[in-house]
Design an enzyme around this catalytic site. Sequence first.
Site: not given
Ligand code: GLU
Length: 473
Positions: A94, A106, A99
């Site tokens: 992602k 996680k 970028d």
């Molecule tokens: N938990 C969100 C995701 O799955 C945001 C992650 C973040 O902002 O670091 O993209």
Amino acid sequence: MVEKPSFFEKVNTDFDRAARFTDYPRGLLEQIKICNSSCHFTFPLKRDDGTIATIHGWRAEHSHHKLPTKGGIRYSTLVDEDEIMALAALMTYKCAIVDVPFGGAKGGIQLDRSQYSESELERITRRYTYELIQKNYIGPGVDVPAPDFGTGETEMAWIFDTYATMAPDKLNAIACVTGKPIEQNGIHGRRGATGRGVVYGLEEVCNIEEDMKPLGLTTGLQGKSVVVQGFGNVGYHAAKFLMEVDARVIGIIEIDGAIHNPNGLDVEKVAAHRAETGSICEYPDAELIETPNAGLELACDILVPAALENQLTRENAPRIQANIIAEAANGPTTPAADAIFRKRGIMIIPDTYLNAGGVTVSYFEWLRNLSHVQLGRLGKRFEDSTQRTMLHAVERATGYQFSEDERQLIHGADEEDLVNSGLQDTMIRAYQELRETRMQHKNKNDDVDCRTAAFINAIHRIAQSYMQLGIFP
Ligand code: GLU
């Protein structure tokens, strides 16, 4: 195809399908795909009633090709090592797709938050943070958590406070976590960012006539019927912003039931009703569908799964009546369902692209925290007066008098304006790159859907970054 490969296996299957369209050495592809490190820890919780519970927590850092690593922390009964590694991997891809210069991570705690009091949740969150500090899994330049399913601003404030108490570098400690409350160094626009990003992404997708025609759809989001699964932070904001651009939210699905109104639901009223009664189910201006999953099968232009993984399966995929599936959740479509949708000509806008708005605005928050200045603060008044001077010059030169309404539009950008415009630009650019890749492959008659194109782009970006380290040829 096996219906239930593990979640991480599913992510790797998508990766492998895309990797076939690149010519990087196998070792490099393996390095990108593998989870660099993960950690499972347990700790005791003394409950309010005096009993002791054992709490299980995880954090996985999937890729260190860029630092810090970044990704949310979820509280759910489904949390286990496989889920956390899969979600960490999705964060890596992602970030690369939009970028944003982070590696993927996680974390999660295996619990049903409704079973714990506020003070128990605070103790759990603080102890979890302490474990992360001990294991070097948190820090502004190391690994930066954020909200995810079952967590929000309050948990992020506890994480920040616990980290700050122990941090050697007090000045930058505020950048150890994002998604914080505004009063605790959060950024305007972060709360609704994932939902807003979903809508910016969908606007871009739906504006391309060439892609809408084969689906039998007109261009633009206006008037399109949408069903949203999940009315948490992401689902609620996606629905709210969809309504603001005049899409018709005809269905909302929650864990205890779904509601349907073919003329469109008033999302704010549904939210107010839920706040009052604890559920969307008795909302007066809609038909109740008692089996929530039946809501997924409502006829609509766009289905937005915004809850958890594995919601669209081999079992229900043949009955889905949407033209576009917009993955606001992470991993909502199983590989078997994905294959069915591709065969049926349903367009899937993948999670790795579509829900990247959250981490994009987290990046802005992190930058704001490290620079210690609110976005727009230095330039706002200057921009304001420059625009007014221009307006007067136009009035003098043309004799035209701007109305009061037109005058109101003139203002220097504040933090939320800048955040939203940065987010919109990010979503548009990433979609153009994704589509470009898809088109290039289409011209070669390769079977490349949006998900595969997104993975191809991610692989290129991460591979480039490894190759610059000189490890790979
Ligand atoms: N938990 C969100 C995701 O799955 C945001 C992650 C973040 O902002 O670091 O993209």
